[in-house]
Scaffold this motif. Structure first.
Motif: not given
Length: 281
Positions: A65-70, A95-100, A197-200
């Motif tokens: 819920d915190l780290t997941g992105i599309p 990505l910026s809204q998600a948490t590392s 930060d800035g990485l997926w």
């Protein structure tokens, strides 16, 4: 025990011991605190009982819920049943809204109160998987958690030499079934997370849907030990029995334990994965 009575720590310990659990036991725990009724001491009492009775306790500690992105725009994997960001600006915003991922992140709420309490009070070890981390306490904790790799999130369950413990939950929470699926080429999805930060990062072998997993119960009835603790149905099932039953069902029917009434569900994609696996064999 009447349903109106509080469940005590002694009740929890006694119930777990009636299942035959002891200091040699390794268990993967899936749980619902609410299922017990009122527990004196709450989730901490449940965690204390588990660590008192069992040798090693393994629990999920996911942070989806915190780290997941599309998925990024244009990145489509076969039979993956996932959504893409509309554009690169949309992806960058999400990505910026998600948490590392960090080891101190709270466990996803949908996993229940007990895993997060376990993280805070009992578990000195947690894996670093950005979506699907695990946590453990006990003599085998490090061995189990070292079995997880970014490309093999269910490694800790594979390394477990013990049992599945369902505390007031059904087989829809039983992740060991997913391990058997994946060993048969099914329920292997790619998902995406913020790693820094800035990485997926793209993460393979994330398991799929489990809404039909209670269909396995008849096949596991003879292997299941069960007690009532308060209002909770508490079950102990050998991990190997879960794997064997799942393998038999899926080998007999590629669609076993999958829903068949929702073409948009991940189950349809999982079935196609299994069929492709069989075609390539």
């Amino acid at each position: 025990m009447r349903a109106t009575q509080a469940v005590t720590g002694a009740d929890l310990v006694d119930g777990l011991r009636k299942l035959g659990l002891d200091r040699t036991s390794e268990v993967i725990v899936h749980s619902s605190l609410r299922s017990f009724g009122y527990v004196d001491g709450g989730a901490e009492a449940v965690c204390a009982a588990l660590t008192e009775v069992c040798g090693t306790v393994l629990m999920p500690a996911g942070t989806w819920d915190l780290t997941g992105i599309p998925a990024p725009p244009g990145l489509v994997r076969p039979h993956n049943a996932y959504w893409n960001a509309d554009s690169w600006p949309d992806f960058d915003q999400r990505l910026s809204q998600a948490t590392s991922f960090r080891p101190e992140l709270p466990v996803d709420r949908w996993l229940g109160t007990i895993p997060e309490t376990f993280r805070q009070t009992c578990s000195p070890f947690r894996t670093g998987h950005p979506l699907f981390s695990y946590q453990a306490a006990g003599p085998a904790a490090e061995r189990l958690l070292e079995a997880q790799r970014p490309d093999w999130p269910l490694g800790p369950i594979e390394a477990l030499d013990g049992d599945v413990l369902l505390l007031g939950v059904s087989h829809t929470s039983n992740t060991t079934i997913h391990l058997a699926e994946q060993q048969l080429g099914r329920s292997r999805f790619y998902r995406y997370a913020k790693s820094a930060d800035g990485l997926w990062v793209e993460l393979p072998n994330i398991p799929g849907d489990s809404r039909e997993f209670d269909a396995i119960e008849p096949a596991l009835r003879s292997a299941t030990k069960e007690v009532r603790i308060g209002q909770a149905r508490v079950r102990r099932i050998p991990k190997q029995a879960v794997l064997a039953a799942t393998r038999q069902l899926v080998e007999n029917d590629p669609a076993a334990l999958l829903c068949t009434d929702d073409p948009a569900c991940r189950c349809a994609a999982a079935l196609q994965q299994r069929l492709a696996f069989l075609a390539a064999a």
